[in-house]
Design a protein around this motif. Structure first.
Motif, mmCIF file in Angstrom:
data_model
loop_
_atom_site.group_PDB
_atom_site.id
_atom_site.type_symbol
_atom_site.label_atom_id
_atom_site.label_comp_id
_atom_site.label_asym_id
_atom_site.label_seq_id
_atom_site.Cartn_x
_atom_site.Cartn_y
_atom_site.Cartn_z
ATOM 1 N N ASN A 96 0.827 -1.126 0.145
ATOM 2 C CA ASN A 96 0.218 0.025 -0.079
ATOM 3 C C ASN A 96 0.778 1.182 0.162
ATOM 4 N N PHE A 97 2.084 1.084 0.526
ATOM 5 C CA PHE A 97 2.920 2.341 0.436
ATOM 6 C C PHE A 97 3.684 2.671 -1.144
ATOM 7 N N THR A 98 3.867 1.442 -1.558
ATOM 8 C CA THR A 98 4.526 1.542 -2.894
ATOM 9 C C THR A 98 3.954 2.223 -3.867
ATOM 10 N N ILE A 137 -3.526 12.619 -5.393
ATOM 11 C CA ILE A 137 -3.179 12.680 -3.958
ATOM 12 C C ILE A 137 -4.399 12.270 -3.422
ATOM 13 N N ALA A 138 -5.877 12.517 -4.054
ATOM 14 C CA ALA A 138 -6.998 12.146 -3.303
ATOM 15 C C ALA A 138 -7.293 10.599 -3.407
ATOM 16 N N SER A 139 -6.836 10.126 -4.589
ATOM 17 C CA SER A 139 -6.811 8.652 -4.868
ATOM 18 C C SER A 139 -5.916 7.896 -3.901
ATOM 19 N N CYS A 140 -4.742 8.514 -3.763
ATOM 20 C CA CYS A 140 -3.883 7.711 -3.049
ATOM 21 C C CYS A 140 -4.107 7.620 -1.498
ATOM 22 N N LEU A 141 -4.795 8.381 -1.086
ATOM 23 C CA LEU A 141 -4.827 8.668 0.522
ATOM 24 C C LEU A 141 -5.612 7.506 1.216
ATOM 25 N N PHE A 142 -6.272 7.104 0.391
ATOM 26 C CA PHE A 142 -7.096 5.683 1.254
ATOM 27 C C PHE A 142 -6.153 4.445 1.269
ATOM 28 N N GLY A 143 -5.317 4.456 0.156
ATOM 29 C CA GLY A 143 -4.237 3.281 -0.001
ATOM 30 C C GLY A 143 -2.995 3.508 1.078
ATOM 31 N N LEU A 144 -2.801 4.906 1.308
ATOM 32 C CA LEU A 144 -1.928 5.075 2.443
ATOM 33 C C LEU A 144 -2.309 4.841 3.608
ATOM 34 N N GLY A 145 -3.735 5.029 4.095
ATOM 35 C CA GLY A 145 -4.010 4.688 5.177
ATOM 36 C C GLY A 145 -4.232 3.250 5.426
ATOM 37 N N MET A 146 -4.363 2.430 4.378
ATOM 38 C CA MET A 146 -4.484 0.979 4.577
ATOM 39 C C MET A 146 -2.807 0.689 4.747
#
Length: 632
Positions: free
Chosen positions: A105-107, A523-532
């Motif tokens: 999820n970070f990559t 960034i809006a799309s990535c935030l949820f994945g970053l949270g995971m």
């Protein structure tokens, strides 16, 4: 009297907003980045249109679909592979999977940055496909080569005659395969959707362009949902019935097909060059604001002004997080600004737009952090697999559901809820009210957190009943015993988790899209994945602490390798309590955030219906006490 948040929202209303993404985007949390909508195509329109088009869609969708089937098909059963073949305990194996999930999820953030700034989308996806292919091949080799993992102990052998722990070399091969798969996912997932949109995006014909993009997005998300369902059913079934050699070999073949499909169409693609990443812009604002920390703010008595970017409607920064405003103060325009209006030295001067983008990100951070607890709950995938393995999984006398396939009920619930909410609940509510009705994003996020807590309570209750049944049937010291309790009792917790993710995760993504300017859509799309990713790390920390504390003094800890001596039910109850505390935290964050963009839009619409004149509902970014003055 309006509060500060409401005023600021009105004054910043002239930022261009994106509509919410298609609901199915949440399915696997990753359509992750529209990957930098602000990239610039340096090719001429004529040359660009000679390439691309719908002919490229099957190749791009196949690349993403095969990658998802391969990677998602490996994860559900991995805990059983680590425990049986690598002789790992439940706690250690689960922690490894948490870290693998976090890396996956970070990559995508790193992949989006590399794509935007250096490699471009085509090269990023291509290299990532090769990385995933190499990773799946290495994982397959761990099953094919006997020396790649600890030897299987004969039933008559004693522990002293058989090594029960993997060597450093064996673990290196295993971890390298998982790392390469994560790196591959980090390059494909944030770029695939945007790269496909590049192929069909023809703005010379807006009406036709919109229809083609909708068609592409629809097929893309449909293939995503189908890929995950195939991974959770067919791939898991193969692993259970044909063994790890075939079960890991099929994903390797699928990744080979994924790479071939992508590269074979290379001459057909539109390939945009890399430009500056939005993440670089954030770093510039922070650096320049620090450099200018002793600089006074412009006022009516001081010569100077703020740097406004080209084609920007924001003429002055807001007063919130005012210290960042120093990043866009112009000291000497002749030295700092070039004739075309851009900054000569980007690391010495930023635009108002860049400053407000960073402020928008900082402002949503508390609400974003409140969603991490939901992701911690949904990341508890190892324990239900072990539970299902000890329960009756037969649907008929000749067929039983693989233990790792029960998570498909979570995905199915998401799909059903999205369709039901969009096609039944909203139309019916709108008909009853006589006007369009929609649950606000923050309300849906809160409801999702409530349902998530409830799912943990249900999970604890089911595990408590299963453990009691196992003890009654004499399986206390036999973790391999199958109790006479249907594994279908695990379905309610999956359904509740799917409903919680549908409410909270979709609400989160829509919230970010509505609150951020268009330039921040990636960034809006990535935030949820970053949270995971953060949730997976925190879940590993929580698990380690619980295991250490509860096993002190030689006691049977909650996370025992023997499921019948373990207390998974207590662990689930702990997560439920943490979720309840997080729900209070979310309430405070939501109240502190104030009015959202959708709240302002609804308020303006209601006032217009009531005959209240609202002007054009927008501010030029200069009025009101919440904005700085601009000195010309």
């Amino acid at each position: 009297m309006e509060d500060d948040n409401t005023k600021e929202k009105k004054n910043l209303e002239d930022q261009v907003r994106l509509p919410p993404p298609p609901p199915a985007a949440l399915l696997l949390g990753n359509a992750a980045s529209d990957a930098a909508d602000n990239q610039i195509n340096t090719d001429s329109p004529a040359n660009s249109r000679k390439q691309g088009g719908l002919i490229t869609m099957p190749f791009i969708i196949a690349n993403e679909a095969f990658e998802k089937v391969a990677s998602y098909g490996l994860a559900p059963n991995m805990i059983m592979y680590l425990m049986k073949d690598y002789k790992m305990g439940v706690a250690k194996g689960t922690n490894i999977l948490f870290l693998w999930s976090a890396a996956t999820n970070f990559t995508p953030l790193f992949g989006a940055f590399m794509s935007d700034s250096f490699l471009g989308r085509f090269l990023t996806i291509g290299l990532a496909s090769l990385s995933s292919l190499l990773g799946t091949i290495l994982l397959w080799l761990t099953a094919m080569i006997p020396q790649a993992k600890p030897p299987q102990c004969p039933t008559t052998a004693t522990l002293s005659l058989c090594s029960t722990t993997p060597t450093a070399g064996q673990l290196t091969l295993l971890f390298s395969s998982l790392a390469l798969i994560s790196i591959g996912a980090g390059g494909i997932r944030p770029c695939s959707l945007a790269f496909g949109a590049d192929q069909v995006d023809n703005r010379a014909n807006p009406a036709k362009n919109k229809r083609i993009l909708e068609t592409f997005f629809g097929w893309y998300y449909a293939s995503t949902a189908l890929s995950v369902l195939i991974a959770l059913t067919a791939i898991v079934y193969i692993q259970d019935h044909l063994g790890w050699r075939v079960g890991f070999g099929v994903p390797a073949i699928l990744m080979l097909l994924s790479a071939l499909f992508f590269f074979v169409a290379s001459p057909l693609y539109v390939k945009h060059k890399a430009s500056t990443s939005l993440l670089t812009g954030f770093a510039r604002v922070a650096v320049v604001a620090y450099k200018n920390r002793k600089l006074p703010f412009p006022s009516g008595n001081i010569g100077g002004w703020y740097h406004v970017g080209r084609d920007s409607n924001l003429l002055a920064p807001s007063k919130k997080l005012r210290f960042l405003n120093k990043a866009c103060i112009v000291i000497d325009p002749e030295i700092e600004i070039s004739p075309d209006g851009t900054a000569k030295y980007p690391w010495n001067l930023c635009t108002v737009q860049q400053v407000e983008e960073l402020k928008a990100l900082i402002k949503v951070f508390p609400i974003w952090s409140s969603g991490i607890m939901l992701s911690i709950n949904t990341s508890q995938t190892s324990f239900p697999v072990i539970q299902a393995s000890s329960m009756d999984r037969h649907l008929t006398s000749g067929f039983k559901i693989p233990a790792a396939s029960y998570s498909m009920f979570l995905v199915v619930t998401i799909i059903i809820w999205v369709v039901f909410y969009d096609r039944a609940i909203l139309p019916l509510a709108s008909k009853l009210r006589g006007r369009p009705v929609k649950l606000s994003t923050k309300l849906r996020m809160g409801l999702g957190l409530v349902v998530s807590c409830l799912s943990m309570v249900v999970a604890a209750s089911v595990e408590g009943a299963r453990r009691k049944k196992a003890i009654e049937e004499g399986y206390l010291n036999n973790p391999l015993g199958v109790v006479s309790m249907s594994a279908m009792w695990l379905v309610p917790q999956y359904v509740l988790l799917g409903l919680a993710e549908s409410l909270n995760a979709i609400g989160q993504i829509e919230f970010y899209y509505s609150e951020f300017p268009k330039t921040m859509s990636s960034i809006a799309s990535c935030l949820f994945g970053l949270g995971m990713g953060v949730a997976s790390l925190l879940a590993s920390v929580v698990l380690s602490i619980v295991n250490r504390v509860t096993s002190r003094g030689g006691k049977d800890g909650w996370i025992n390798d023997n499921i019948n001596r373990a207390r998974y039910d207590n662990y689930y109850y702990l997560l439920a309590v943490m979720g309840a505390i997080n729900l209070v935290y979310f309430g405070v964050c939501s109240w502190s955030y104030g009015a959202c963009e959708e709240d302002m839009t609804r308020k303006v619409g209601n006032n217009e219906e009531n005959g209240v004149e609202m002007g054009n509902g927008r501010s030029n970014g200069l009025e009101g006490k919440d904005h700085e003055q601009v000195i010309r």
